[in-house]
Scaffold this motif. Structure first.
Motif, mmCIF file in Angstrom:
data_model
loop_
_atom_site.group_PDB
_atom_site.id
_atom_site.type_symbol
_atom_site.label_atom_id
_atom_site.label_comp_id
_atom_site.label_asym_id
_atom_site.label_seq_id
_atom_site.Cartn_x
_atom_site.Cartn_y
_atom_site.Cartn_z
ATOM 1 N N GLN A 8 100.005 74.931 145.151
ATOM 2 C CA GLN A 8 99.417 74.232 146.295
ATOM 3 C C GLN A 8 100.163 74.479 147.590
ATOM 4 O O GLN A 8 99.819 73.906 148.617
ATOM 5 N N GLY A 10 100.365 76.747 149.910
ATOM 6 C CA GLY A 10 99.610 77.107 151.107
ATOM 7 C C GLY A 10 98.706 76.000 151.582
ATOM 8 O O GLY A 10 98.664 75.678 152.784
ATOM 9 N N ARG A 11 98.007 75.360 150.654
ATOM 10 C CA ARG A 11 97.067 74.297 151.027
ATOM 11 C C ARG A 11 97.778 73.116 151.656
ATOM 12 O O ARG A 11 97.217 72.430 152.511
ATOM 13 N N GLN A 13 100.047 73.111 153.709
ATOM 14 C CA GLN A 13 100.359 73.356 155.111
ATOM 15 C C GLN A 13 99.155 73.098 156.017
ATOM 16 O O GLN A 13 99.287 73.013 157.232
ATOM 17 N N ASP A 14 97.967 72.983 155.413
ATOM 18 C CA ASP A 14 96.742 72.816 156.202
ATOM 19 C C ASP A 14 96.652 71.415 156.790
ATOM 20 O O ASP A 14 97.055 70.432 156.142
ATOM 21 N N PRO A 15 96.077 71.263 157.992
ATOM 22 C CA PRO A 15 95.690 69.923 158.445
ATOM 23 C C PRO A 15 94.566 69.397 157.550
ATOM 24 O O PRO A 15 93.705 70.166 157.109
ATOM 25 N N ILE A 16 94.577 68.123 157.258
ATOM 26 C CA ILE A 16 93.556 67.531 156.385
ATOM 27 C C ILE A 16 92.894 66.342 157.068
ATOM 28 O O ILE A 16 93.504 65.649 157.893
ATOM 29 N N GLY A 35 98.525 66.284 159.838
ATOM 30 C CA GLY A 35 98.892 67.678 160.027
ATOM 31 C C GLY A 35 100.152 67.784 160.868
ATOM 32 O O GLY A 35 100.722 66.778 161.308
ATOM 33 N N GLY A 112 91.805 75.185 161.446
ATOM 34 C CA GLY A 112 92.350 75.276 160.099
ATOM 35 C C GLY A 112 92.214 74.024 159.267
ATOM 36 O O GLY A 112 92.679 73.983 158.122
ATOM 37 N N ALA A 113 91.581 72.990 159.818
ATOM 38 C CA ALA A 113 91.480 71.725 159.084
ATOM 39 C C ALA A 113 90.495 71.848 157.928
ATOM 40 O O ALA A 113 89.536 72.609 157.972
ATOM 41 N N ARG A 114 90.739 71.052 156.896
ATOM 42 C CA ARG A 114 89.852 70.991 155.735
ATOM 43 C C ARG A 114 89.784 69.560 155.233
ATOM 44 O O ARG A 114 90.590 68.700 155.629
#
Length: 464
Positions: A8, A10-11, A13-16, A35, A112-114
Motif C-alpha cells: 500500500q 504508493g496509495r 501517499q495519495d490525497p484521500i 493529504g 491525485g485525490a481518490r
C-alpha cells in the motif's frame, strides 16, 4: 512514523476524500479529506484560505464558482490532525445528492485525490503515530458498541488506558531482557545473575501482572463481543417463554402445542452491560421421534447452533421429570451435547411443579411464566462467562488481544522454567523473553504483519 505496508506504500501517499457520515438523509453530512497539502482544495472549494482549527461558515463552490451548499469548513494542518496530515472537514446539509456533489468536487479540485479505502483515515493516524493499533481498533469498537458499558470501555481504550498497561508490561520485560543479555555478553564476570538481579522475582511479578491484564481484557472482550447463548431442550419445556421473559418482549410464538418453534429465533439482551445473544431453538427429540421434514431440518439447525454456542441453557420441565419417556429423551440429548460447550441446567415451570422434587445440586429453578428465578439465572450466566461486577475501569479488548496476552504468558512460563534450572540456560531465557516482548507488541502494533493491518482496517467504515 511507522513503516507503511509495502503493498500500500504508493496509495498511502495519495490525497484521500470520503463522506464521513452514515448513508441516508440527515441534518448534517460531513465530507473529509486528508493529504500532504490541501491548500489547493481549500482555495477551490471555499474560495479563501482558512484559519487553522477555526470553523468558517460560507459557500462550497463547484467548478464554475457556483455554490453547491452553505456550511462549515474546518482545516487541521499537519501534524496536529486526526491523521497527522492536512485534514479538511466540510460540514454541509445531509442530503445524499448534496454530499455526492461535494465529494465529486473535492476529487476534481485536488490533484491525485481518490476515494478513501475503508478505515484509511484511521490507518494513516496509526502510521503517523497519532494512535497505536489498540487505540485504532477502539475507534471502530466505539462506533459499533451495542451497550453503554461497551461504549465507555471503548472510550477508555481509545484514550490509551489499555495501551498504557501493555507498554508498562513491555518495559518491565525489556529491562529484564537487558540484564539477561548483558550477562550473556560478559560471561567471564561469573556473576550469579539470577540471584543478584532478582530475575526469578521479576519474572514472577511480570507473569502475575500479565495475568491481571489478561483477566481485565477478557472482561473487555465480553463487553465487545458478548456471549452466544442457546436455549435448548425438548419440545414444550418453555424455551420460547424463557426467551420472551429474558428479552422482556413477545419475540417467539408460545402455545401449548409441542414443536411450535421450527427455526431459530435470536435476540440480543443486556445483563449488567454485557450483551447476550440469546437463541431459541426448535425442540430436540429422541432420534426415533423426529416428526415431519420441516421439524427435522429445524432440529438439525438447533444442533448447529448448540455447536457454535458459548453457553447452552439446557431447559428441563419440572412437571415431567417423573415421566420415563421424557427421562429417556433427556439422557439421549445430554449424551449428544458437545463436551467443549458450557452447559447450564435450568429447570422451568417451578410455579406448577410438584413439591419436594430431588434436583441436582446448585440447580437453577425458574418460572418463565411468572419471572420467578430469572435474576438467579442472569447472575449464573454472567458467572459462567467470567464476568465480575464493579469493574468501572474496564477497557475494550478483542480476541486477538487475548491471544497475544496468552502467548506472552506462555513464553514467560517457559522463561521461568529456564530460570529455575540450576545451570540456568540464559540464552534460552533471553529468547523466551524476546518472544514475550514481541507478543505484547502485536497488541499495540509495535510488531505487526502487513496482512494483519490490512485485515483490521478493512473492517472499518469508509470515512473513518
Amino acid at each position: 512514523m511507522r513503516a507503511a505496508p509495502q503493498a500500500q506504500l504508493g496509495r498511502l501517499q495519495d490525497p484521500i476524500v470520503a463522506i464521513a457520515t452514515a448513508p441516508g438523509r440527515g441534518a448534517v453530512g460531513i465530507v473529509r479529506a486528508s493529504g500532504r497539502d490541501l491548500a489547493p482544495l481549500i482555495q477551490a472549494v471555499c474560495g479563501r484560505p482558512l484559519q487553522a482549527r477555526h470553523a468558517h461558515y460560507g459557500p462550497f463552490l463547484d467548478g464554475d464558482g457556483q455554490a453547491i451548499d452553505q456550511g462549515l469548513a474546518l482545516h487541521f494542518p499537519a501534524p496536529h490532525s486526526y491523521t497527522g496530515e492536512d485534514v479538511l472537514e466540510l460540514q454541509a446539509h445531509g442530503g445524499p445528492v448534496v454530499l455526492q456533489l461535494l465529494l465529486a468536487r473535492c476529487l476534481q479540485a485536488l490533484p491525485g485525490a481518490r476515494l478513501a479505502d475503508p478505515g484509511e483515515f484511521t490507518q494513516r493516524a496509526f502510521l503517523n503515530d497519532k494512535l497505536d493499533l489498540a487505540q485504532a481498533e477502539a475507534v471502530a469498537d466505539l462506533i459499533d458498541a451495542s451497550t453503554e458499558a461497551a461504549a465507555r470501555s471503548a472510550g477508555r481504550s481509545l484514550a490509551g488506558v489499555f495501551s498504557a498497561e501493555v507498554h508498562a508490561l513491555a518495559e518491565r520485560i525489556v529491562r529484564l531482557r537487558m540484564l539477561v543479555e548483558a550477562t550473556l555478553d560478559f560471561p567471564e564476570e561469573e556473576i550469579d545473575f539470577l540471584e543478584k538481579a532478582g530475575a526469578r522475582g521479576q519474572l514472577d511479578a511480570i507473569e502475575q501482572a500479565v495475568l491481571t491484564t489478561l483477566s481485565r481484557a477478557r472482561q473487555g472482550a465480553l463487553l465487545r463481543e458478548g456471549l452466544r447463548v442457546v436455549i435448548a431442550g425438548q419440545p414444550n419445556v418453555g424455551k420460547s417463554s424463557l426467551l420472551n421473559a429474558l428479552a422482556g418482549a413477545e419475540l417467539a410464538i408460545v402455545t401449548p402445542i409441542p414443536g411450535t418453534t421450527r427455526d431459530r429465533v435470536a435476540e440480543t439482551i443486556q445483563i449488567e452491560g454485557v450483551p447476550l445473544h440469546v437463541i431459541d431453538t426448535a425442540g430436540l427429540r429422541a432420534d426415533h421421534e423426529a416428526g415431519d421434514e420441516v421439524e427435522r431440518i429445524g432440529i438439525g439447525r438447533s444442533w448447529e447452533a448448540i455447536g457454535d454456542a458459548d453457553a447452552v441453557l439446557f431447559l428441563h420441565d419440572l412437571t415431567r421429570l417423573q415421566d420415563p419417556a421424557y427421562q429417556a429423551a433427556e439422557a439421549q440429548i445430554a449424551e449428544r451435547l458437545p463436551p467443549d460447550v458450557d452447559v447450564l441446567h435450568v429447570f422451568n415451570k417451578r410455579d406448577t411443579a410438584p413439591p419436594k422434587q430431588i434436583l441436582p445440586q446448585m440447580a437453577i429453578q425458574v418460572s418463565a411464566r411468572t419471572g420467578d428465578g430469572l435474576d438467579e439465572l442472569r447472575g449464573a450466566l454472567l458467572h459462567r462467562a467470567g464476568w465480575q461486577a464493579g469493574n468501572e475501569g474496564l477497557y475494550i479488548a478483542r480476541t486477538r488481544h487475548l491471544k497475544a496476552l496468552q502467548r506472552t504468558r506462555e513464553h514467560l512460563a517457559l522463561a521461568q522454567d529456564h530460570a529455575r534450572q540450576n545451570d540456568a540456560a540464559l540464552d534460552l531465557l533471553a529468547e523466551e523473553l524476546r518472544l514475550a516482548h514481541e507478543a505484547l507488541g502485536e497488541i499495540t502494533g509495535a510488531f505487526s504483519a502487513d496482512d494483519l493491518l490490512g485485515e483490521i482496517f478493512s473492517r472499518f467504515c469508509i470515512g473513518k
